[in-house]
Enzyme design. Sequence first.
Site, PDB file in Angstrom:
ATOM      1  N   ASN A   7      20.996  -2.108  -4.277  1.00 34.27           N
ATOM      2  CA  ASN A   7      19.977  -2.757  -3.523  1.00 34.27           C
ATOM      3  C   ASN A   7      19.914  -4.196  -3.844  1.00 34.27           C
ATOM      4  OD1 ASN A   7      17.769  -3.454  -2.081  1.00 34.27           O
ATOM      5  ND2 ASN A   7      16.502  -1.750  -2.725  1.00 34.27           N
ATOM      6  N   LYS A  14      19.080  -4.079  -7.651  1.00 35.02           N
ATOM      7  CA  LYS A  14      18.690  -2.982  -8.141  1.00 35.02           C
ATOM      8  C   LYS A  14      19.819  -2.032  -8.215  1.00 35.02           C
ATOM      9  CE  LYS A  14      14.051  -3.323  -6.923  1.00 35.02           C
ATOM     10  NZ  LYS A  14      13.036  -2.866  -5.875  1.00 35.02           N
ATOM     11  N   ARG A  86      22.085  -0.877   0.501  1.00 33.36           N
ATOM     12  CA  ARG A  86      20.774  -1.091   1.447  1.00 33.36           C
ATOM     13  C   ARG A  86      21.072  -2.283   2.119  1.00 33.36           C
ATOM     14  NH1 ARG A  86      14.863  -3.568   0.086  1.00 33.36           N
ATOM     15  NH2 ARG A  86      13.831  -3.442   2.136  1.00 33.36           N
ATOM     16  N   HIS A 175      11.672  -1.353   6.211  1.00 31.19           N
ATOM     17  CA  HIS A 175      11.360  -0.362   4.940  1.00 31.19           C
ATOM     18  C   HIS A 175      11.375   0.790   5.513  1.00 31.19           C
ATOM     19  CE1 HIS A 175       8.125  -3.364   3.749  1.00 31.19           C
ATOM     20  NE2 HIS A 175       9.114  -3.492   2.758  1.00 31.19           N
ATOM     21  N   ASN A 206       5.057  -5.919  -2.234  1.00 29.14           N
ATOM     22  CA  ASN A 206       4.988  -7.429  -2.041  1.00 29.14           C
ATOM     23  C   ASN A 206       5.378  -7.590  -0.756  1.00 29.14           C
ATOM     24  OD1 ASN A 206       4.353  -9.918  -3.103  1.00 29.14           O
ATOM     25  ND2 ASN A 206       6.466  -9.982  -4.125  1.00 29.14           N
ATOM     26  N   ARG A 236       3.557 -13.352   2.898  1.00 30.71           N
ATOM     27  CA  ARG A 236       3.417 -13.462   4.059  1.00 30.71           C
ATOM     28  C   ARG A 236       2.314 -13.238   5.134  1.00 30.71           C
ATOM     29  NH1 ARG A 236       8.190  -9.303   4.441  1.00 30.71           N
ATOM     30  NH2 ARG A 236       9.537 -10.353   3.010  1.00 30.71           N
ATOM     31  N   GLY A 322       4.364  -0.587  -4.670  1.00 37.14           N
ATOM     32  CA  GLY A 322       3.900  -1.168  -5.889  1.00 37.14           C
ATOM     33  C   GLY A 322       2.342  -1.209  -5.888  1.00 37.14           C
ATOM     34  N   ILE A 323       1.872  -1.612  -4.717  1.00 39.65           N
ATOM     35  CA  ILE A 323       0.462  -1.591  -4.570  1.00 39.65           C
ATOM     36  C   ILE A 323      -0.322  -0.436  -3.865  1.00 39.65           C
ATOM     37  CG2 ILE A 323      -1.315  -2.858  -3.009  1.00 39.65           C
ATOM     38  CD1 ILE A 323       0.224  -5.473  -2.976  1.00 39.65           C
ATOM     39  N   GLY A 324       0.324   0.196  -3.286  1.00 43.02           N
ATOM     40  CA  GLY A 324       0.054   1.421  -2.649  1.00 43.02           C
ATOM     41  C   GLY A 324       0.001   2.636  -3.721  1.00 43.02           C
ATOM     42  N   ASN A 326      -0.430   1.714  -6.969  1.00 45.32           N
ATOM     43  CA  ASN A 326      -1.116   1.591  -8.103  1.00 45.32           C
ATOM     44  C   ASN A 326      -2.387   1.128  -7.842  1.00 45.32           C
ATOM     45  OD1 ASN A 326       1.254   1.925 -10.385  1.00 45.32           O
ATOM     46  ND2 ASN A 326       2.109   0.724  -9.066  1.00 45.32           N
ATOM     47  N   GLU A 372      13.461   4.353  -2.470  1.00 48.30           N
ATOM     48  CA  GLU A 372      14.375   4.045  -1.461  1.00 48.30           C
ATOM     49  C   GLU A 372      15.963   4.189  -1.778  1.00 48.30           C
ATOM     50  OE1 GLU A 372      12.695  -0.179  -1.664  1.00 48.30           O
ATOM     51  OE2 GLU A 372      12.623  -0.209   0.632  1.00 48.30           O
TER      52      GLU A 372
HETATM   53  P1  AMP Z   1       6.850  -3.766  -4.625  1.00 44.45           P
HETATM   54  O1  AMP Z   1       7.082  -4.855  -3.890  1.00 44.45           O
HETATM   55  O2  AMP Z   1       6.894  -2.578  -4.179  1.00 44.45           O
HETATM   56  O3  AMP Z   1       7.671  -3.886  -5.977  1.00 44.45           O
HETATM   57  O4  AMP Z   1       5.293  -4.048  -5.395  1.00 44.45           O
HETATM   58  C1  AMP Z   1       4.898  -5.263  -5.946  1.00 44.45           C
HETATM   59  C2  AMP Z   1       3.453  -5.423  -6.205  1.00 44.45           C
HETATM   60  O5  AMP Z   1       3.003  -4.225  -6.619  1.00 44.45           O
HETATM   61  C3  AMP Z   1       3.150  -6.333  -7.272  1.00 44.45           C
HETATM   62  O6  AMP Z   1       2.976  -7.872  -6.584  1.00 44.45           O
HETATM   63  C4  AMP Z   1       1.641  -5.960  -7.618  1.00 44.45           C
HETATM   64  O7  AMP Z   1       0.437  -6.563  -6.675  1.00 44.45           O
HETATM   65  C5  AMP Z   1       1.521  -4.556  -7.193  1.00 44.45           C
HETATM   66  N1  AMP Z   1       1.774  -3.725  -8.660  1.00 44.45           N
HETATM   67  C6  AMP Z   1       2.691  -3.375  -9.005  1.00 44.45           C
HETATM   68  N2  AMP Z   1       2.396  -2.505 -10.322  1.00 44.45           N
HETATM   69  C7  AMP Z   1       1.216  -2.247 -10.150  1.00 44.45           C
HETATM   70  C8  AMP Z   1       0.077  -1.774 -11.367  1.00 44.45           C
HETATM   71  N3  AMP Z   1       0.616  -1.107 -12.224  1.00 44.45           N
HETATM   72  N4  AMP Z   1      -1.177  -1.878 -10.976  1.00 44.45           N
HETATM   73  C9  AMP Z   1      -1.736  -2.620  -9.266  1.00 44.45           C
HETATM   74  N5  AMP Z   1      -0.565  -3.305  -8.753  1.00 44.45           N
HETATM   75  C10 AMP Z   1       0.602  -3.402  -9.067  1.00 44.45           C
END
Ligand code: AMP
Length: 386
Positions: A7, A14, A86, A175, A206, A236, A322-324, A326, A372
């Site tokens: 990726n 990745k 990807r 996605h 992100n 964005r 990452g946000i969803g 965590n 993914e």
């Molecule tokens: P992704 O693009 O899926 O890797 O998500 C990245 C975003 O996920 C980061 O900018 C953070 O805002 C959020 N994130 C990652 N790890 C955590 C965590 N442990 N707790 C809260 N937000 C997180």
Amino acid sequence: LKIAVVNSGSSSLKFKLFEAKEVRAHFVVENIGRADAKIIFALREEKIAISKIVANHYEALKEIVKLLKEYEILADFSHLDAIGHRVVHGGETFIDATVIDDEAIKKIESLKHLDPLHNGANLEGILLALKIAPLVKQIAVFDTAFHSKMPKEAYLYALEAKYYENYGIRRYGFHGSSHSYLAKACAKELQKDIRELNIITLHLGNGSSVCAVQGGVSIDTSMGFTPLEGVIMGTRCGDIDAGVVFYMQRELGLSVDETDEILNTRSGLFGLCGTNDIREISISGNANAKLALDMLSRSIKKYIGAYMALLGRVDAIVFGGGIGENSAILRKMIFENINFGILFDDNANEDSRKIISKADSKIDIMVIKTDEEQEIANECYKILES
Ligand code: AMP
């Protein structure tokens, strides 16, 4: 079977190695081309991080080859059965995963104008892997493919037909591997046939997008012609009146490229409060950070409402990314003041459990770690086994 998944992003790479359908090794190379470049890799339980300047993607891939050999995991890439890649934009050309040959490379190249940043990096990854392992089957899996069955009323913009017919201007959605993975994992968790389920999948990272999945098929999604449309994202802006763009250019004298950069890289959470890290935003007492979080949860809530109406009946809403995965705060904010028989479970949410709605909730709400690379590997198995 031994499969590697690559990726390749604009500044990251990745890599996952699957053996007998299990993950054998996992690499993330970050900040490629910068002084703070880092290689993080996990071999089974062990997680190792190496700081090392990696000038480009070719070097990153070569480092991975070297480490795999050093740890006696893979002597070299010629031992692989396939390498899955990807690719972000498949346009209307690629509606399924595709074995890469000269023709496919030409076609991917010809789609570069639709998404120069992502497709350029993805194509580079493919060419590098071909250089390292010219005899191994390479397979491209497209982010847009999962959305290729959207109905016309979902993918067309209300423009004169010529813009779609002659120039391919339409909603493509992105996605796809993540939405597909989340929907399938949700059906598995519910022990139901995906064909009988209506699911709203939320890939929140992100970059973020929302998808309405009916019977396993994407029937609408929030990202559009490019990944700029939809919910508010890290950098964005998401949905915006196109008139704002004309105004910025006409009245503020900004160029096309400047506007592009502002909307894609300096807006969203970052534009609102100076950071796109939801962890920082959540604990900050700053009024702008609070506003950013309010705007973000509102924008996601609006899509959930829209897709509930489109789907008519919803069985599950799934959080990934990452946000969803965590941010318990954000998930809670999204479901504040929503009724429709949804019973949100605060305790389960705080613990980030798999199901965060109460047993008698009309709609199940779930948190699933998206993958993914696994979805890309699954597409490769399908091709290899057919
Ligand atoms: P992704 O693009 O899926 O890797 O998500 C990245 C975003 O996920 C980061 O900018 C953070 O805002 C959020 N994130 C990652 N790890 C955590 C965590 N442990 N707790 C809260 N937000 C997180």
